[in-house]
Design an enzyme around this catalytic site. Structure first.
Site, PDB file in Angstrom:
ATOM      1  N   CYS A  33      59.372  -1.969  33.374  1.00  0.00           N
ATOM      2  CA  CYS A  33      59.882  -2.769  34.499  1.00  0.00           C
ATOM      3  C   CYS A  33      61.364  -2.572  34.760  1.00  0.00           C
ATOM      4  O   CYS A  33      61.882  -3.057  35.758  1.00  0.00           O
ATOM      5  CB  CYS A  33      59.612  -4.243  34.237  1.00  0.00           C
ATOM      6  SG  CYS A  33      60.422  -4.773  32.723  1.00  0.00           S
ATOM      7  N   CYS A 102      56.727  -7.236  27.645  1.00  0.00           N
ATOM      8  CA  CYS A 102      58.073  -7.820  27.727  1.00  0.00           C
ATOM      9  C   CYS A 102      58.634  -8.073  26.330  1.00  0.00           C
ATOM     10  O   CYS A 102      59.854  -7.997  26.122  1.00  0.00           O
ATOM     11  CB  CYS A 102      58.028  -9.127  28.491  1.00  0.00           C
ATOM     12  SG  CYS A 102      57.173  -9.000  30.066  1.00  0.00           S
TER      13      CYS A 102
END
Ligand code: FES
Length: 124
Positions: A33, A102
């Site tokens: 990301c 993440c």
């Protein structure tokens, strides 16, 4: 969809900031990301006596960074190296599967900061 612990660490992240004259600094980007995390460590006799982080990322990244810093504080560098993103996610009572990537940010930034510390030790 997020556990209470994730929400708590997202709303009140622990150990935010940067250590001046840190013994090791690690900065990594998440390939998935583009979010970034920077960790700075203060290390005495191979023990992590202080740790601070800055995360430019999503809520899950902030929560996992916060929990990861809590987990490694007071630990030896070997103990800190043994902590994986799974350890951190478990300590937060889990993350939604789409958010597991993440949590990799915190693990990698800590490892990079310890590498930096080891490199600096050798240079002395
Ligand atoms: Fe980038 Fe979570 S979406 S770290």
């Amino acid at each position: 969809m997020y556990s209470e612990k994730v929400m708590d660490h997202f709303m009140n992240p622990r150990n935010v900031g940067e250590i001046e004259n840190a013994d090791g600094v690690g900065e990594v980007g998440n390939a998935r990301c583009g979010d970034i995390m920077k960790v700075s460590l203060k290390i005495e006799n191979d023990i992590i006596v202080d740790v601070k982080f800055k995360t430019f990322g999503c809520g899950a990244a902030i929560a996992t960074s916060s929990m990861a810093t809590e987990l490694i504080k007071g630990k030896t560098i070997d103990e800190a190296l043994a902590i994986t993103n799974k350890t951190v996610a478990d300590a937060l009572d889990g993350l939604p599967p789409v958010k597991m990537h993440c949590s990799v940010l915190a693990e990698e930034a800590i490892k990079a900061a310890i590498e930096d510390y080891k490199k600096k030790q050798k240079e002395q």
